[in-house]
Design a protein around this motif. Sequence first.
Motif, short mmCIF file in Angstrom:
data_model
loop_
_atom_site.label_atom_id
_atom_site.label_comp_id
_atom_site.label_asym_id
_atom_site.label_seq_id
_atom_site.Cartn_x
_atom_site.Cartn_y
_atom_site.Cartn_z
N ARG A 1 0.82 -1.21 0.00
CA ARG A 1 0.00 0.00 0.00
C ARG A 1 0.86 1.26 0.00
NH1 ARG A 1 -2.43 -1.15 4.13
NH2 ARG A 1 -1.45 0.19 5.68
N LEU A 2 1.96 1.25 0.74
CA LEU A 2 2.83 2.43 0.79
C LEU A 2 3.67 2.56 -0.48
CD1 LEU A 2 4.02 2.21 4.52
CD2 LEU A 2 2.36 3.81 3.54
N ALA A 3 4.15 1.43 -1.01
CA ALA A 3 5.01 1.49 -2.19
C ALA A 3 4.25 1.86 -3.45
CB ALA A 3 5.72 0.16 -2.39
N SER A 4 2.93 1.69 -3.46
CA SER A 4 2.15 2.04 -4.65
C SER A 4 1.87 3.54 -4.75
CB SER A 4 0.82 1.26 -4.63
OG SER A 4 0.07 1.60 -3.46
N ARG A 5 2.21 4.30 -3.73
CA ARG A 5 2.00 5.75 -3.79
C ARG A 5 3.12 6.41 -4.60
NH1 ARG A 5 0.48 7.00 2.59
NH2 ARG A 5 -1.41 5.66 2.66
N THR A 6 2.78 7.47 -5.26
CA THR A 6 3.76 8.17 -6.11
C THR A 6 4.74 9.00 -5.30
OG1 THR A 6 2.16 9.97 -6.38
CG2 THR A 6 2.17 8.21 -8.06
N ARG A 7 4.26 9.60 -4.21
CA ARG A 7 5.13 10.44 -3.38
C ARG A 7 5.00 10.01 -1.93
NH1 ARG A 7 4.04 16.63 -4.58
NH2 ARG A 7 5.79 16.73 -3.09
N LEU A 8 6.14 9.91 -1.26
CA LEU A 8 6.17 9.53 0.15
C LEU A 8 6.97 10.55 0.94
CD1 LEU A 8 6.79 5.66 0.18
CD2 LEU A 8 4.71 6.87 0.82
N ARG A 9 6.45 10.94 2.04
CA ARG A 9 7.17 11.84 2.94
C ARG A 9 8.15 11.03 3.80
NH1 ARG A 9 2.58 16.19 4.99
NH2 ARG A 9 1.99 16.92 2.88
N PRO A 10 8.98 11.67 4.55
CA PRO A 10 9.94 10.91 5.36
C PRO A 10 9.29 9.90 6.29
CG PRO A 10 10.59 13.22 5.24
CD PRO A 10 9.25 13.13 4.60
N TRP A 11 8.20 10.29 6.91
CA TRP A 11 7.56 9.31 7.80
C TRP A 11 7.00 8.13 7.02
CZ3 TRP A 11 2.45 8.11 7.13
CH2 TRP A 11 1.68 8.98 6.35
N GLY A 12 6.52 8.39 5.77
CA GLY A 12 6.03 7.30 4.93
C GLY A 12 7.14 6.35 4.51
N ARG A 13 8.32 6.92 4.18
CA ARG A 13 9.44 6.06 3.82
C ARG A 13 9.90 5.21 5.00
NH1 ARG A 13 10.80 10.80 0.80
NH2 ARG A 13 12.09 11.58 2.51
N ASN A 14 9.85 5.79 6.21
CA ASN A 14 10.22 5.01 7.39
C ASN A 14 9.23 3.86 7.64
OD1 ASN A 14 12.40 6.74 7.80
ND2 ASN A 14 11.24 8.08 9.18
N ARG A 15 7.95 4.14 7.45
CA ARG A 15 6.95 3.09 7.62
C ARG A 15 7.10 2.01 6.56
NH1 ARG A 15 0.96 5.02 8.11
NH2 ARG A 15 0.82 2.77 8.50
N LEU A 16 7.43 2.41 5.33
CA LEU A 16 7.65 1.43 4.27
C LEU A 16 8.83 0.53 4.59
CD1 LEU A 16 7.08 0.27 1.47
CD2 LEU A 16 8.44 2.11 0.49
N ALA A 17 9.92 1.13 5.06
CA ALA A 17 11.09 0.31 5.42
C ALA A 17 10.78 -0.64 6.56
CB ALA A 17 12.25 1.22 5.78
N ALA A 18 10.02 -0.16 7.55
CA ALA A 18 9.66 -1.03 8.67
C ALA A 18 8.74 -2.16 8.22
CB ALA A 18 8.99 -0.20 9.77
N ALA A 19 7.80 -1.87 7.30
CA ALA A 19 6.90 -2.91 6.81
C ALA A 19 7.64 -3.97 6.01
CB ALA A 19 5.79 -2.28 5.97
N VAL A 20 8.59 -3.53 5.19
CA VAL A 20 9.38 -4.50 4.42
C VAL A 20 10.22 -5.37 5.34
CG1 VAL A 20 11.23 -4.73 2.72
CG2 VAL A 20 9.40 -3.07 2.35
N ALA A 21 10.77 -4.76 6.39
CA ALA A 21 11.56 -5.55 7.33
C ALA A 21 10.70 -6.56 8.07
CB ALA A 21 12.27 -4.62 8.31
N ARG A 22 9.49 -6.18 8.47
CA ARG A 22 8.62 -7.10 9.16
C ARG A 22 8.09 -8.21 8.26
NH1 ARG A 22 4.65 -3.48 13.09
NH2 ARG A 22 6.30 -2.71 14.51
N SER A 23 7.94 -7.93 6.98
CA SER A 23 7.40 -8.94 6.06
C SER A 23 8.36 -10.09 5.83
CB SER A 23 7.04 -8.29 4.72
OG SER A 23 8.21 -7.81 4.08
N GLY A 24 9.65 -9.88 6.08
CA GLY A 24 10.62 -10.94 5.86
C GLY A 24 10.88 -11.24 4.40
N ALA A 25 10.59 -10.28 3.51
CA ALA A 25 10.78 -10.51 2.08
C ALA A 25 12.26 -10.62 1.71
CB ALA A 25 10.13 -9.37 1.28
N ALA A 26 13.15 -10.05 2.51
CA ALA A 26 14.57 -10.11 2.18
C ALA A 26 15.15 -11.51 2.39
CB ALA A 26 15.34 -9.09 3.02
N LEU A 27 14.53 -12.31 3.27
CA LEU A 27 15.06 -13.63 3.59
C LEU A 27 14.24 -14.78 3.02
CD1 LEU A 27 15.94 -12.98 7.36
CD2 LEU A 27 17.44 -12.79 5.36
#
Length: 418
Positions: free
Chosen positions: A218-244
């Motif tokens: 939901r956050l990555a599909s937005r065209t513009r993200l503010r700093p707090w949005g980018r932080n939430r996106l990074a936290a969501a990706v980390a919690r999803s475990g997609a990197a591992l």
Amino acid sequence: MDLPLLTNWALTHPWPASAITAVAVLVLVGTAWLVTTTVRSWTWPPMPVIVASAGALVCTAYTADTSWRFAEHHLGMRNTTERLIMFAAAEVALLACALMARSNKTATATRTAAGTAGVPGVLVWVITGVQVIPAYSESGIVGGTVRAIIGPVMAGLLWHLAMGLEIRVARPDALSTGLPAMIGRELRERLLSYLGLATRDRTAEQITRDRASARAVRLASRTRLRPWGRNRLAAAVARSGAALDPEQRDRLMQELAARRSATELSTIPVASPWQAPAPAEVTVERVPEAPDEVYPALPAPVPAPPNTVPATARLLPFVCRRSIRQPAPVFAAAGAPTRTTVHAQVPLPDEQQVPVPEVPDEEEPEGDRDIPDPDPLIARARAEFGTEVPGVGRLKATYRIGQARAQRIRDALAEGST
């Protein structure tokens, strides 16, 4: 009769006393045996049903005490007899409806459904709700709540368990077909779906990863993200475990691609469901014809060997001899005549003329002897068979002649055909 008198009578009359005692013992033993057999032959319900029924009876008696006081204070039933007859009407009706509801549930139960209690099951809860009123009228808010919960509410719940627990124990996977049960199941499923718990066989960690993946999409599909949005996106990706987890990463990328390209759905051409489908075009491809196969030239026929026998030679008759049978295995041609032997007489000079003795043919039929030369059957066979060269057996069967004559006719036909 006093005990001393009974004892004196038994001592003075021993035989009647003994007979009466024996009959009394037999009656007691028979009664005890009959009671024991009857009790053992009973089909007792499961223990949970018995306990629930006992608890329901106690709570119904607790409700009856409230109804007794309510009938005197609010219904004006001062007469004890009148109150004794009338106060327990609701409790008796509750018990009757519970028994009828159990009968309906047992009658309508199937392999996949637990059955429905019908109208008596609904009346159980209606009577339970009405009996809450006397509880609050007699004891106020606090005491009324205690009387209502321990009395009619617990009685209704325990009667419900008593009439339905046995069927659930017999078939745990059976579902109730009643209206309240159906509404309760539907509300439970909708609540689980709203909370994201509808998918079964998922651990709490997997549920957390799926929710984090959905937040990241939901956050990555937005065209513009503010700093707090980018932080939430990074936290969501980390919690999803997609990197591992490769599977989680592929799922995240597929959902993100689908969300970003969702606007293309309005421009994708689709066929109208109101039109008949067009017939499929059948394309027929012409297969080039294969060229005629060139077969290799057949070899030239082998010329017939020249006739080495002079025309002036006199041929001796054919002699057919049967071969001696050997102990070797006999095949299909066993017993047939051997190869025909041709004896030719070649003229020699005068000084070398040697007379050749003629060997009589023992197996030649009498009709084949002294045959004129040429044989008249040769011309007949040429007229009938033409260029065909029949076998010796066929000639023998056609003209009823012997082996030697048939062989002579066949050789003449073969020589003429060449």
